[in-house]
Design an enzyme around this catalytic site. Structure first.
Site, PDB file in Angstrom:
ATOM      1  CG  ASN A   1      -2.725  -2.202  -1.391  1.00 17.13           C
ATOM      2  OD1 ASN A   1      -2.470  -1.129  -0.840  1.00 17.13           O
ATOM      3  ND2 ASN A   1      -3.969  -2.591  -1.661  1.00 17.13           N
ATOM      4  CD1 TRP A   2       3.302  -2.173   1.782  1.00 19.57           C
ATOM      5  CD2 TRP A   2       4.125  -0.222   2.531  1.00 19.57           C
ATOM      6  NE1 TRP A   2       4.661  -2.205   1.610  1.00 19.57           N
ATOM      7  CE2 TRP A   2       5.192  -1.021   2.057  1.00 19.57           C
ATOM      8  CE3 TRP A   2       4.412   1.048   3.052  1.00 19.57           C
ATOM      9  CZ2 TRP A   2       6.517  -0.583   2.095  1.00 19.57           C
ATOM     10  CZ3 TRP A   2       5.732   1.487   3.078  1.00 19.57           C
ATOM     11  CH2 TRP A   2       6.771   0.675   2.613  1.00 19.57           C
ATOM     12  CE  LYS A   3      -5.163  -4.425   1.146  1.00 25.59           C
ATOM     13  NZ  LYS A   3      -6.249  -5.406   1.228  1.00 25.59           N
TER      14      LYS A   3
ATOM     15  CD  GLU B   1      -9.168  -3.311   1.155  1.00 27.92           C
ATOM     16  OE1 GLU B   1      -8.267  -2.457   1.228  1.00 27.92           O
ATOM     17  OE2 GLU B   1      -8.943  -4.539   1.302  1.00 27.92           O
TER      18      GLU B   1
ATOM     19  CB  SER C   1      -5.361 -14.791   0.602  1.00 25.71           C
ATOM     20  OG  SER C   1      -6.315 -14.079   1.372  1.00 25.71           O
TER      21      SER C   1
ATOM     22  CD  GLU D   1      -6.433  -7.093  -5.534  1.00 33.93           C
ATOM     23  OE1 GLU D   1      -5.479  -7.538  -4.888  1.00 33.93           O
ATOM     24  OE2 GLU D   1      -6.983  -6.007  -5.260  1.00 33.93           O
TER      25      GLU D   1
ATOM     26  CG  HIS E   1      -7.993  -2.182  -3.559  1.00 32.68           C
ATOM     27  ND1 HIS E   1      -8.793  -2.575  -2.511  1.00 32.68           N
ATOM     28  CD2 HIS E   1      -6.973  -3.066  -3.601  1.00 32.68           C
ATOM     29  CE1 HIS E   1      -8.274  -3.653  -1.949  1.00 32.68           C
ATOM     30  NE2 HIS E   1      -7.162  -3.972  -2.591  1.00 32.68           N
TER      31      HIS E   1
ATOM     32  N   GLY F   1      -7.713 -10.542   1.929  1.00 33.89           N
ATOM     33  CA  GLY F   1      -7.554 -10.439   3.373  1.00 33.89           C
ATOM     34  C   GLY F   1      -8.291 -11.523   4.142  1.00 33.89           C
TER      35      GLY F   1
HETATM   36  P1  PGA Z   1      -4.395  -9.543   0.645  1.00 35.37           P
HETATM   37  O1  PGA Z   1      -4.809  -8.167  -0.115  1.00 35.37           O
HETATM   38  O2  PGA Z   1      -3.131 -10.032  -0.016  1.00 35.37           O
HETATM   39  O3  PGA Z   1      -4.191  -9.130   2.068  1.00 35.37           O
HETATM   40  O4  PGA Z   1      -5.530 -10.469   0.457  1.00 35.37           O
HETATM   41  C1  PGA Z   1      -4.715  -8.045  -1.514  1.00 35.37           C
HETATM   42  C2  PGA Z   1      -5.193  -6.679  -1.924  1.00 35.37           C
HETATM   43  O5  PGA Z   1      -6.142  -6.159  -1.341  1.00 35.37           O
HETATM   44  O6  PGA Z   1      -4.643  -6.072  -2.865  1.00 35.37           O
END
Ligand code: PGA
Length: 248
Positions: A9-11, A96, A211, A166, A94, A172
């Protein structure tokens, strides 16, 4: 035996040239016949990456999808548009999106259904915050997020979807759930699904996200109910992402 899946997931990172270089480097590290690897790319670069990765095993996904089919919904991207850009997958819910952009359990369920209408496989992201874990409500949060989708789409619809567990506190932050903590929730999710359909429970891929790095992927992926990972930060580096993929 379930097919594993490692999804990046490049965000909101990188530029067009960086995205292309990353996709090319990942694809170059794969062999014909590799399966179960995908990247979720910013919408505006999907077509570029689609062109660059055609005829490679690297699949594509969108990072979200609209909860409407088409029409006057400024700023939204429909499932049909994702499909046209080569997306096999779309993330829905997600954390976020849920926490910064107001995606609700209900709108996540609607997005899930819209993706499936276009045969884009929804990747339903669920997980508890630190506060919820500390107040022992992890399982009820999981139930609420999962049931919103099951109530709207029906249990059989989950057979053509992926779940990503998640824990929000691990995204993150560099804090990964322990293998046992992750397994406990994955097993719970699979049991909840099995209570409604054993067939769906046996089939559905449940990914862990939060992470995941090259040095912890192998132990996490070894857990019986963990079928792969949704990788944020470490998916922005081709070598790290490929190492994680090879840890399956
Ligand atoms: P991360 O993100 O691996 O940077 O913790 C995972 C995600 O948000 O899908």
């Amino acid at each position: 035996m379930r097919q594993s899946l490692v999804m990046g997931n490049w965000k909101m990172n990188g530029s067009r040239s960086e995205g292309l270089a990353l996709a090319n480097a990942i694809a170059a590290g794969l062999k014909d016949g590799d399966k179960g690897i995908a990247v979720c790319v910013p919408y505006v670069y999907l077509s570029d990456v689609q062109g660059a990765t055609k005829n490679t095993p690297l699949a594509l996904g969108g990072q979200n999808v609209a909860d409407q089919e088409s029409g006057a919904y400024t700023g939204e991207i429909s499932a049909a548009m994702l499909k046209e850009c080569g997306c096999t997958y779309a993330l829905v819910g997600h954390s976020e999106r849920r926490s910064y952009y107001g995606d609700t359990d209900e709108s996540v369920a609607t997005r899930f259904c819209q993706a499936q209408k276009e045969s884009v496989i929804p990747v339903l992201c669920i997980g508890e915050t630190l506060e919820e874990r500390e107040s022992d409500t992890t399982f009820s949060v999981i139930d609420r997020q999962l049931n919103a989708v099951i109530d709207m789409a029906g249990i059989d619809a989950l057979a053509n979807s992926v779940i990503a567990y998640e824990p929000v506190w691990a995204i993150g932050t560099g804090k990964t759930a322990t293998d046992d903590q992750a397994q406990e929730v994955h097993q719970y999710i699979r049991q909840q699904i099995a209570a409604k359909s054993q067939v769906v429970a046996d089939k559905i891929q449940i990914l862990y996200g939060g992470s995941v790095k090259p040095d912890n992927a192998k132990a996490i992926f070894a857990m019986p109910d963990i079928d792969g990972g949704l990788i944020g930060g470490a998916s922005l580096d081709a070598a790290s992402f490929l190492t994680i993929y090879q840890s399956i």
